[in-house]
Write a protein that holds these residues in place. Structure first.
Motif, mmCIF file in Angstrom:
data_model
loop_
_atom_site.group_PDB
_atom_site.id
_atom_site.type_symbol
_atom_site.label_atom_id
_atom_site.label_comp_id
_atom_site.label_asym_id
_atom_site.label_seq_id
_atom_site.Cartn_x
_atom_site.Cartn_y
_atom_site.Cartn_z
ATOM 1 N N THR A 207 0.836 -1.204 0.000
ATOM 2 C CA THR A 207 0.000 0.000 0.000
ATOM 3 C C THR A 207 0.864 1.244 0.000
ATOM 4 O OG1 THR A 207 -1.812 -1.101 1.187
ATOM 5 C CG2 THR A 207 -1.742 1.302 1.320
ATOM 6 N N VAL A 208 0.500 2.222 -0.838
ATOM 7 C CA VAL A 208 1.230 3.492 -0.842
ATOM 8 C C VAL A 208 0.998 4.175 0.495
ATOM 9 C CG1 VAL A 208 1.430 5.762 -1.925
ATOM 10 C CG2 VAL A 208 1.091 3.722 -3.341
ATOM 11 N N ALA A 209 2.082 4.481 1.189
ATOM 12 C CA ALA A 209 1.971 4.997 2.554
ATOM 13 C C ALA A 209 2.800 6.258 2.765
ATOM 14 C CB ALA A 209 2.406 3.922 3.551
ATOM 15 N N GLY A 210 3.177 6.933 1.687
ATOM 16 C CA GLY A 210 3.931 8.162 1.844
ATOM 17 C C GLY A 210 4.921 8.355 0.712
ATOM 18 N N VAL A 211 5.814 9.333 0.892
ATOM 19 C CA VAL A 211 6.828 9.608 -0.126
ATOM 20 C C VAL A 211 8.153 9.989 0.520
ATOM 21 C CG1 VAL A 211 5.161 10.414 -1.850
ATOM 22 C CG2 VAL A 211 6.273 12.067 -0.339
ATOM 23 N N VAL A 212 9.196 9.750 -0.249
ATOM 24 C CA VAL A 212 10.516 10.278 0.069
ATOM 25 C C VAL A 212 10.714 11.495 -0.828
ATOM 26 C CG1 VAL A 212 12.995 9.846 0.102
ATOM 27 C CG2 VAL A 212 11.396 7.997 0.667
ATOM 28 N N ALA A 213 11.034 12.640 -0.222
ATOM 29 C CA ALA A 213 11.166 13.887 -0.960
ATOM 30 C C ALA A 213 12.519 14.521 -0.682
ATOM 31 C CB ALA A 213 10.044 14.843 -0.577
ATOM 32 N N THR A 214 12.831 15.551 -1.443
ATOM 33 C CA THR A 214 14.042 16.331 -1.192
ATOM 34 C C THR A 214 13.663 17.788 -1.004
ATOM 35 O OG1 THR A 214 14.411 16.610 -3.568
ATOM 36 C CG2 THR A 214 15.563 14.800 -2.486
ATOM 37 N N ALA A 270 6.137 3.660 -11.940
ATOM 38 C CA ALA A 270 7.100 2.778 -11.287
ATOM 39 C C ALA A 270 6.415 1.770 -10.373
ATOM 40 C CB ALA A 270 8.111 3.606 -10.487
ATOM 41 N N LEU A 271 5.144 2.031 -10.033
ATOM 42 C CA LEU A 271 4.351 1.087 -9.237
ATOM 43 C C LEU A 271 3.488 0.194 -10.117
ATOM 44 C CD1 LEU A 271 2.984 3.426 -6.387
ATOM 45 C CD2 LEU A 271 4.986 1.932 -6.320
ATOM 46 N N GLY A 272 3.543 0.392 -11.435
ATOM 47 C CA GLY A 272 2.701 -0.382 -12.342
ATOM 48 C C GLY A 272 1.422 0.305 -12.726
ATOM 49 N N ALA A 273 1.297 1.606 -12.434
ATOM 50 C CA ALA A 273 0.082 2.341 -12.783
ATOM 51 C C ALA A 273 -0.073 2.429 -14.296
ATOM 52 C CB ALA A 273 0.119 3.738 -12.175
ATOM 53 N N GLY A 274 -1.317 2.361 -14.753
ATOM 54 C CA GLY A 274 -1.612 2.481 -16.168
ATOM 55 C C GLY A 274 -1.803 3.927 -16.583
ATOM 56 N N GLN A 434 -4.445 6.490 -15.459
ATOM 57 C CA GLN A 434 -5.808 5.979 -15.443
ATOM 58 C C GLN A 434 -6.329 6.025 -14.017
ATOM 59 O OE1 GLN A 434 -6.886 2.467 -17.755
ATOM 60 N NE2 GLN A 434 -4.787 2.340 -18.475
ATOM 61 N N THR A 435 -7.503 6.598 -13.856
ATOM 62 C CA THR A 435 -8.113 6.700 -12.532
ATOM 63 C C THR A 435 -9.572 6.308 -12.583
ATOM 64 O OG1 THR A 435 -8.630 9.027 -12.914
ATOM 65 C CG2 THR A 435 -6.576 8.544 -11.730
ATOM 66 N N GLY A 436 -10.085 5.886 -11.444
ATOM 67 C CA GLY A 436 -11.504 5.639 -11.296
ATOM 68 C C GLY A 436 -12.236 6.925 -10.976
ATOM 69 N N PRO A 437 -13.558 6.860 -10.796
ATOM 70 C CA PRO A 437 -14.352 8.073 -10.569
ATOM 71 C C PRO A 437 -14.033 8.793 -9.267
ATOM 72 C CG PRO A 437 -15.687 6.090 -10.300
ATOM 73 C CD PRO A 437 -14.401 5.655 -10.905
ATOM 74 N N ASP A 438 -13.418 8.118 -8.315
ATOM 75 C CA ASP A 438 -13.026 8.748 -7.062
ATOM 76 C C ASP A 438 -11.529 9.006 -6.999
ATOM 77 O OD1 ASP A 438 -15.608 8.923 -5.819
ATOM 78 O OD2 ASP A 438 -15.532 6.756 -5.515
ATOM 79 N N GLY A 439 -10.899 9.050 -8.159
ATOM 80 C CA GLY A 439 -9.493 9.386 -8.212
ATOM 81 C C GLY A 439 -8.540 8.248 -7.928
ATOM 82 N N GLU A 440 -9.074 7.044 -7.667
ATOM 83 C CA GLU A 440 -8.194 5.928 -7.382
ATOM 84 C C GLU A 440 -7.349 5.599 -8.610
ATOM 85 O OE1 GLU A 440 -12.367 4.115 -8.162
ATOM 86 O OE2 GLU A 440 -11.434 5.999 -7.545
ATOM 87 N N VAL A 441 -6.041 5.550 -8.440
ATOM 88 C CA VAL A 441 -5.145 5.237 -9.545
ATOM 89 C C VAL A 441 -5.233 3.749 -9.860
ATOM 90 C CG1 VAL A 441 -2.733 5.153 -10.295
ATOM 91 C CG2 VAL A 441 -3.588 7.146 -9.033
ATOM 92 N N LEU A 442 -5.360 3.416 -11.148
ATOM 93 C CA LEU A 442 -5.527 2.032 -11.571
ATOM 94 C C LEU A 442 -4.226 1.508 -12.166
ATOM 95 C CD1 LEU A 442 -8.985 2.413 -13.353
ATOM 96 C CD2 LEU A 442 -8.545 1.866 -10.942
ATOM 97 N N ASP A 443 -3.929 0.251 -11.883
ATOM 98 C CA ASP A 443 -2.737 -0.334 -12.488
ATOM 99 C C ASP A 443 -3.056 -0.804 -13.904
ATOM 100 O OD1 ASP A 443 -3.974 -2.849 -12.320
ATOM 101 O OD2 ASP A 443 -2.823 -3.485 -10.575
ATOM 102 N N VAL A 444 -2.098 -1.419 -14.556
ATOM 103 C CA VAL A 444 -2.280 -1.786 -15.959
ATOM 104 C C VAL A 444 -3.369 -2.837 -16.156
ATOM 105 C CG1 VAL A 444 0.039 -1.126 -16.680
ATOM 106 C CG2 VAL A 444 -0.362 -3.425 -15.764
ATOM 107 N N SER A 445 -3.777 -3.503 -15.091
ATOM 108 C CA SER A 445 -4.866 -4.482 -15.198
ATOM 109 C C SER A 445 -6.211 -3.881 -14.812
ATOM 110 C CB SER A 445 -4.573 -5.695 -14.305
ATOM 111 O OG SER A 445 -4.626 -5.338 -12.931
ATOM 112 N N GLY A 446 -6.218 -2.584 -14.439
ATOM 113 C CA GLY A 446 -7.460 -1.928 -14.055
ATOM 114 C C GLY A 446 -7.787 -2.034 -12.585
ATOM 115 N N THR A 447 -6.861 -2.556 -11.790
ATOM 116 C CA THR A 447 -7.068 -2.704 -10.354
ATOM 117 C C THR A 447 -6.507 -1.480 -9.616
ATOM 118 O OG1 THR A 447 -6.868 -5.099 -10.553
ATOM 119 C CG2 THR A 447 -6.588 -4.154 -8.339
ATOM 120 N N PRO A 448 -7.243 -0.947 -8.630
ATOM 121 C CA PRO A 448 -6.729 0.209 -7.894
ATOM 122 C C PRO A 448 -5.402 -0.087 -7.206
ATOM 123 C CG PRO A 448 -9.087 -0.049 -7.490
ATOM 124 C CD PRO A 448 -8.643 -1.285 -8.231
ATOM 125 N N VAL A 449 -4.492 0.876 -7.273
ATOM 126 C CA VAL A 449 -3.242 0.803 -6.525
ATOM 127 C C VAL A 449 -3.560 1.235 -5.094
ATOM 128 C CG1 VAL A 449 -0.902 1.705 -6.307
ATOM 129 C CG2 VAL A 449 -1.894 1.335 -8.588
#
Length: 503
Positions: A207-214, A270-274, A434-449
């Motif tokens: 699960t995406v749980a944050g970011v590393v930033a500079t 890089a996470l497989g998002a479509g 690619q996103t769903g109607p609530d902004g959920e990012v979808l991977d290349v198979s159409g499954t929410p990340v």
């Protein structure tokens, strides 16, 4: 400019404890990011906004300030127009197609009145008056404008109503919109961490749980207990991505603040998002709508190829993708003089001649080509008809000598953005995640990340191949709100205090 290379995600165990922790982390403080942050905060979530620049606004602040709204808003009613969500939906489905996102368009249109009220409640100003002529950005502060709804073929598909709601401003209204949103973010006590560039996602068990930033060369880590919202813009400023996904845009001017480098899209990939429709773009060619609608737009062999009263961005797309920008505006002296000087943006014809035959020779068109087009146009215009492209009879009349031609490829200051249009056009990208109607990012198979949401030009949004002004700010804020709400409602909850101090 090119984005920093997006690196793969890191495991949460490598960054614990994080420097900052919150419920919802929003990356990018343009209109979509600000809307997402405000909605998440309204639902009780702790929120932190990250912004790579030294202040918020992004490309939204550089825009004309049109917001596409309809369904019978108070501004439409005050100007004497009735409208329905169904007519708004029918127009957008046609104008943004092919392959426009029908579900998102339906949601956007059905929610348009409520979204207008939300914007108004924040203090976004709209003046109840109509600008009644084709334009990129009217020279007045009128609050409503036509965006091609009354042009064929769209006028036959849906009852026309003007839906371009212009934020009241001297000049471009994007800066006023972002000022209002920034003030609302501040009033909601949402920290905005500027000069902070997100580079890698943090994963916790997939699960995406944050970011590393500079920030100023130092690593800063952020944990998000409920979700991360990407609102990092498109990729028109990234020459490498443009060459890879939208090569027809190579070498053209860019409508942006200079930071639309696609880095958020690459992070998600890089996470497989479509991604979807990455070759699509808004094309602002360097023509003045008030001039072209009174004359004609022709290609290199003197032929008309579209009705000139359509939304100017659709003229631009047709000019680039079908004619390789080898197009000319043909008009007469009367047409030029009818357009007030302030609406001409300093444009003067490149060629002028007493006869069509002479003009045809000067611009280098085949003998008889432009002559035949003008003769046929005039024959039907005298009867108030355009049987070829059905331009509104309001703009039809025979063209009379002397004649003039404007070469679109020569370029000028692009009216829609104020930026220099390379090669006669200024563009921004429409494709993205690619996103769903609530902004959920979808991977290349159409499954929410899990844990990842996105809004604005980092996504493919509602678009197919077309574009209408005001939809970027409109759907960006609308689906930004939905993404923020979805992230706030995700499991996780507040289990410890979020860092509230600005860095």
């Amino acid at each position: 400019m090119s984005a920093q290379k997006a690196a793969g995600p890191v495991d949460s165990r490598e960054v614990d404890p994080a420097d900052y922790e919150t419920d919802v982390l929003v990356i990018g403080c343009g209109c979509a990011g600000a809307a997402a942050a405000l909605e998440a905060r309204e639902l009780g979530a702790e929120v932190i906004l990250l912004e790579r620049a030294s202040g918020g606004g992004g490309s939204s602040a550089h825009s004309g300030g049109e917001i596409y709204l309809g369904g019978g808003t108070p501004i439409q009613q005050a100007c004497g127009f009735t409208d329905t969500a169904g007519d708004m939906e029918a127009y957008l489905l046609a104008a943004l197609g092919p392959n426009a996102d029908a579900e998102k368009i339906r949601l956007y249109c059905e929610g348009s009145l409520e979204h207008y009220e939300w914007l108004s409640s924040l203090g976004v100003p709209f003046k109840p008056s109509l600008w009644d002529s084709p334009s990129w950005v009217p020279p007045t502060d009128d609050g409503l404008m036509w965006l091609g709804e009354n042009a064929m073929p769209f006028a036959a598909l849906a009852k026309p109503a003007p839906r371009g709601h212009r934020v009241t401003s001297e000049g471009y209204g994007g800066k006023v919109l972002m000022k209002v949103l920034a003030e609302a973010v501040d009033e909601a006590d949402i920290p905005v961490h500027t000069d902070t560039y997100a580079g890698q996602f943090i994963l916790d068990g997939g699960t995406v749980a944050g970011v590393v930033a500079t920030r100023f060369g130092k690593t800063v880590t952020y944990r998000a207990r409920r979700g991360v919202v990407l609102a990092t813009g498109g990729f028109a400023d990234n020459a490498e991505m443009v060459a890879l996904h939208a090569p027809r845009l190579t070498g053209l001017g860019v409508t942006s603040d200079g930071g639309d480098d696609g880095h958020g899209i690459r992070m998600a990939q890089a996470l497989g998002a479509g991604t979807a429709r990455m070759s699509s773009a808004q094309v602002g060619i360097t023509l003045i709508p008030g001039l072209v609608v009174r004359g004609m737009l022709v290609n290199a062999v003197g032929q008309r190829f579209i009705n000139e009263d359509q939304y100017p961005g659709l003229l631009g797309q047709a000019a680039l993708f079908k004619q390789d920008l080898a197009v000319w505006v043909i008009l007469d002296e009367k047409a030029y003089e009818e357009v007030p000087e302030q609406e001409r943006w300093g444009v003067v014809p490149h060629f002028a001649a007493e006869t069509v035959e002479e003009l045809e020779q000067e611009v280098g068109m085949p003998e008889g080509s432009l002559t035949g087009t003008v003769r046929e146009y005039n024959r039907h215009a005298a009867a108030g008809e355009d049987p070829y492209f059905f331009k509104n009879k309001r703009w039809l009349r025979p063209l009379e000598p002397p004649f003039a031609a404007i070469d679109v490829r020569r370029g000028m200051t692009a009216p829609e953005s104020g930026s220099a249009g390379g090669g006669g056009a200024s563009v921004f990208t429409l494709g993205g995640l690619q996103t769903g109607p609530d902004g959920e990012v979808l991977d290349v198979s159409g499954t929410p990340v899990p844990g990842l949401y996105a809004a604005g030009r980092a996504t493919a949004g509602i678009y197919g191949q077309g574009y209408i002004s005001g939809t970027s700010l409109g759907e960006g804020t609308f689906f930004g709100r939905r993404a923020g709400a979805a992230a706030a409602a995700a499991p996780g909850g507040k289990n410890r205090a979020c860092a509230r101090n600005k860095p």
